[in-house]
Scaffold this active site. Structure first.
Site, short mmCIF file in Angstrom:
data_model
loop_
_atom_site.label_atom_id
_atom_site.label_comp_id
_atom_site.label_asym_id
_atom_site.label_seq_id
_atom_site.Cartn_x
_atom_site.Cartn_y
_atom_site.Cartn_z
N GLN A 20 2.20 1.16 -4.77
CA GLN A 20 2.02 2.50 -5.32
C GLN A 20 1.76 3.49 -4.19
O GLN A 20 1.36 3.10 -3.09
CB GLN A 20 0.87 2.54 -6.32
CG GLN A 20 -0.46 2.12 -5.75
CD GLN A 20 -1.54 2.14 -6.82
OE1 GLN A 20 -1.38 2.73 -7.88
NE2 GLN A 20 -2.66 1.50 -6.53
N ASN A 21 2.01 4.74 -4.48
CA ASN A 21 1.80 5.78 -3.48
C ASN A 21 1.69 7.12 -4.19
O ASN A 21 2.33 7.32 -5.22
CB ASN A 21 2.96 5.82 -2.48
CG ASN A 21 2.67 6.69 -1.29
OD1 ASN A 21 1.76 6.41 -0.52
ND2 ASN A 21 3.42 7.77 -1.15
N LYS B 254 5.96 -1.01 -1.10
CA LYS B 254 4.57 -0.64 -1.37
C LYS B 254 4.37 -0.55 -2.89
O LYS B 254 5.22 -0.01 -3.60
CB LYS B 254 4.29 0.72 -0.71
CG LYS B 254 2.84 1.12 -0.69
CD LYS B 254 2.66 2.41 0.11
CE LYS B 254 1.19 2.82 0.09
NZ LYS B 254 1.01 4.10 0.78
N HIS C 272 2.18 10.81 2.37
CA HIS C 272 1.57 11.58 1.29
C HIS C 272 1.99 13.05 1.20
O HIS C 272 1.63 13.71 0.23
CB HIS C 272 0.04 11.51 1.41
CG HIS C 272 -0.47 10.10 1.37
ND1 HIS C 272 -0.29 9.28 0.28
CD2 HIS C 272 -1.13 9.36 2.29
CE1 HIS C 272 -0.84 8.10 0.52
NE2 HIS C 272 -1.34 8.12 1.74
N HIS D 58 -6.20 9.60 5.88
CA HIS D 58 -6.22 8.65 4.76
C HIS D 58 -6.46 9.40 3.45
O HIS D 58 -7.39 10.21 3.37
CB HIS D 58 -7.32 7.61 4.99
CG HIS D 58 -7.58 6.72 3.82
ND1 HIS D 58 -6.69 5.77 3.39
CD2 HIS D 58 -8.65 6.65 2.97
CE1 HIS D 58 -7.20 5.15 2.33
NE2 HIS D 58 -8.38 5.66 2.06
#
Length: 160
Positions: free
Chosen positions: A67-68, A65, A42, A155
């Site tokens: 989405q990010n 993945k 992130h 997270h």
């Protein structure tokens, strides 16, 4: 009785298998702490383009993945958010270790548009925005996380 028991056991195994697959999709690679994995996923957008940046994450997870979101800020700034008042996490209200950013940050959201079994063939679109975020924080790993941060982000719970 035997067919019913056998069917129940098969259903249980299938359910456990599905839970294991779902759990593995959110697992961090073993060589990282949760804070290090947060930073990779992130903060450290290695390229200005999602397709290239996501290859780093996808290579660790051995899958593409869906989405990010990359926060265009520093790890230290997100650590500072961990000092904001605690709140229940929107994604799991039984957890009370989330913190609201209080300020909007620029971000890039990557969305998988071309899935592939071959990671290098996965393609993403990207959307830029300025938004608030909510992050979950925990105590740092005293051995492997930077000692100057006793509490670290682990997270990205929500973008608002």
């Amino acid at each position: 009785m035997v067919p019913k028991l056998f069917t129940s056991q098969i259903c249980l195994l299938l359910l456990l298998g599905l839970m294991g697959v779902e759990g593995s999709l959110h697992a961090k690679p073993g060589q990282f702490t949760w804070a290090q994995w947060f930073e990779i996923q992130h903060i450290n957008m290695t390229s200005g383009q999602c397709t290239n940046a996501m290859q780093v994450i996808n290579n660790y997870q051995r899958r593409c993945k869906n989405q990010n979101t990359f926060l265009l800020t520093t790890f230290a700034d997100v650590v500072h958010v961990c000092g904001n008042p605690s709140m229940p996490c929107p994604s799991n209200t039984s957890l009370n270790n989330c913190h609201h950013s209080g300020v909007q940050v620029p971000l890039i959201h990557c969305n998988l548009t071309t899935p592939s079994r071959r990671i290098s063939n996965c393609r993403y679109t990207q959307t830029t925005a300025n938004k608030y975020y909510i992050v979950a924080c925990n105590n740092s790993d005293p051995v492997r996380d930077p000692p100057q941060y006793p509490v670290v982000p682990v997270h990205l719970d929500r973008i608002i």
